[in-house]
Design an enzyme around this catalytic site. Sequence first.
Site, PDB file in Angstrom:
ATOM      1  N   SER A 264       0.810  -1.213   0.000  1.00 45.49           N
ATOM      2  CA  SER A 264       0.000   0.000   0.000  1.00 45.49           C
ATOM      3  C   SER A 264       0.848   1.271   0.000  1.00 45.49           C
ATOM      4  O   SER A 264       0.373   2.329  -0.403  1.00 45.49           O
ATOM      5  CB  SER A 264      -0.956   0.006   1.188  1.00 45.49           C
TER       6      SER A 264
ATOM      7  N   THR B  33      -1.770   4.119   3.067  1.00 41.49           N
ATOM      8  CA  THR B  33      -2.550   4.714   1.975  1.00 41.49           C
ATOM      9  C   THR B  33      -2.780   6.214   2.174  1.00 41.49           C
ATOM     10  O   THR B  33      -2.365   7.010   1.320  1.00 41.49           O
ATOM     11  CB  THR B  33      -3.868   3.947   1.776  1.00 41.49           C
TER      12      THR B  33
ATOM     13  N   ASP C 228      -8.764  -4.700   2.656  1.00 41.91           N
ATOM     14  CA  ASP C 228      -7.443  -5.346   2.653  1.00 41.91           C
ATOM     15  C   ASP C 228      -7.239  -6.251   3.867  1.00 41.91           C
ATOM     16  O   ASP C 228      -6.716  -7.368   3.744  1.00 41.91           O
ATOM     17  CB  ASP C 228      -6.377  -4.236   2.634  1.00 41.91           C
TER      18      ASP C 228
ATOM     19  N   ASP D 233      -5.484  -0.027  -4.611  1.00 45.71           N
ATOM     20  CA  ASP D 233      -4.026   0.012  -4.754  1.00 45.71           C
ATOM     21  C   ASP D 233      -3.483  -1.333  -5.209  1.00 45.71           C
ATOM     22  O   ASP D 233      -2.437  -1.431  -5.826  1.00 45.71           O
ATOM     23  CB  ASP D 233      -3.362   0.455  -3.442  1.00 45.71           C
ATOM     24  N   HIS D 234      -4.242  -2.399  -4.884  1.00 52.04           N
ATOM     25  CA  HIS D 234      -3.879  -3.772  -5.262  1.00 52.04           C
ATOM     26  C   HIS D 234      -4.998  -4.678  -4.805  1.00 52.04           C
ATOM     27  O   HIS D 234      -5.902  -4.236  -4.075  1.00 52.04           O
ATOM     28  CB  HIS D 234      -2.562  -4.200  -4.592  1.00 52.04           C
TER      29      HIS D 234
ATOM     30  N   HIS E 102      -0.933  -9.789  -0.702  1.00 49.39           N
ATOM     31  CA  HIS E 102      -1.489  -9.145  -1.892  1.00 49.39           C
ATOM     32  C   HIS E 102      -1.217  -9.998  -3.124  1.00 49.39           C
ATOM     33  O   HIS E 102      -0.345 -10.860  -3.089  1.00 49.39           O
ATOM     34  CB  HIS E 102      -0.853  -7.762  -2.096  1.00 49.39           C
TER      35      HIS E 102
HETATM   36 MG    MG Z   1      -4.454   1.133   3.125  1.00 47.23          MG
HETATM   37 ZN    ZN Z   2      -2.415  -5.252   2.705  1.00 50.60          ZN
END
Ligand code: MG
Ligand code: ZN
Length: 367
Positions: free
Chosen positions: A87, A140, A260, A302-303, A329
């Site tokens: 992140s 983030t 996440d 972000d992923h 991830h």
């Molecule tokens: Mg984050």
């Molecule tokens: Zn993560």
Amino acid sequence: MQKVKKMKKTTFLLITLPLLFACNNLQMPEEPAPKKVKNIILMIGDGMGIAQVYAGMTANCGSLNLEQCQNIGLSKTYSASSYITDSGAGGTAIATGHKTYNGAIGVDKDTVPQKTILEHAEDHGKASGLIATSTITHATPASFIAHAKSRNLYEEIANDFLKTDIDVFIGGGLNNFNSRSDSIDLTQSLKANGYTLIYKTEDLKKVKSGKLAGLLYEGAPPKYSEGRGNMLTVAAEKAIEILRQNKKGFFLMIEASQIDWGGHDNKTGYVVDEMLDFDRTIGKVLEFAKADGNTLVIVTADHETGGLSLTGGDLEKGEVEAAFSTDYHTSVMVPVFAYGPGSDDFRGIYENTELFHKMMAAFGFEE
Ligand code: MG
Ligand code: ZN
């Protein structure tokens, strides 16, 4: 009526096409400059791949507010150091337009600080804000305001909130401001700089304007299902109410941080709860954008986290069966959903760094 209109259009095309071929040396009349976007609301579902979106959609019996976004693209998330990003690098790519190493915050691969879209917005007199369902110093949100060699430097990252003119920030992480290894109480500095400090979600409603620092938890906010409740939606609506008072517009980043974490935990229910919380917030944001008309909304990730795959489900009952292939991830491209003026520029397949350039172009900022 419909038929006549269609015929007219065909005739027009038939006449103009040969003319265009014949006159290709002539200067075409300049197109009118595209209308600049006044506000951008960037919404990041951390770890939100297509499967997370569809898990939420299935649990919600087949639909999400997100579907109002008609312009859709895919973002390539790999970092400068790894096929699989984190992140820090993921957020920094979106915030600054630079691929960097995993763990970096607002710095390029040589650790050189890079100006973020939030800082550019501030330089142009716009208001700015950050919201997260993690600590506000977490990777983030930090990527948009701080410049640090490592995402783990939470106290240094907290210092950077005092170095900008950010108007509103809401999340957890009070400890990084007032319970620090250097004994400095940054909440006092924030107050001296004109911020109203708020420590509980229900107290956010007391603030109607000015600068707002909402540090709602000492550490990370709890799960949606374990006491956080509608904090994200309340915070987003409050931020918009305050930021829209700036006549030059605003930039706001809203993160659903814990999609996440559900992926890391391999917990389908956790992912779904957080996804639906995010989507309810998306619904409120799109309501504002629709009424406003000058606001570009981008919803992306972000992923992906967890290598989630949906192995069964029932759209009528809202049941999801899922399997995870990792507790970290993955590398897959993540979706980009865009709504409002300038949103058609977000179609296609591109690098995550393009999100920065596309936002700069939408604002009409020169690079
Ligand atoms: Mg984050
Ligand atoms: Zn993560």
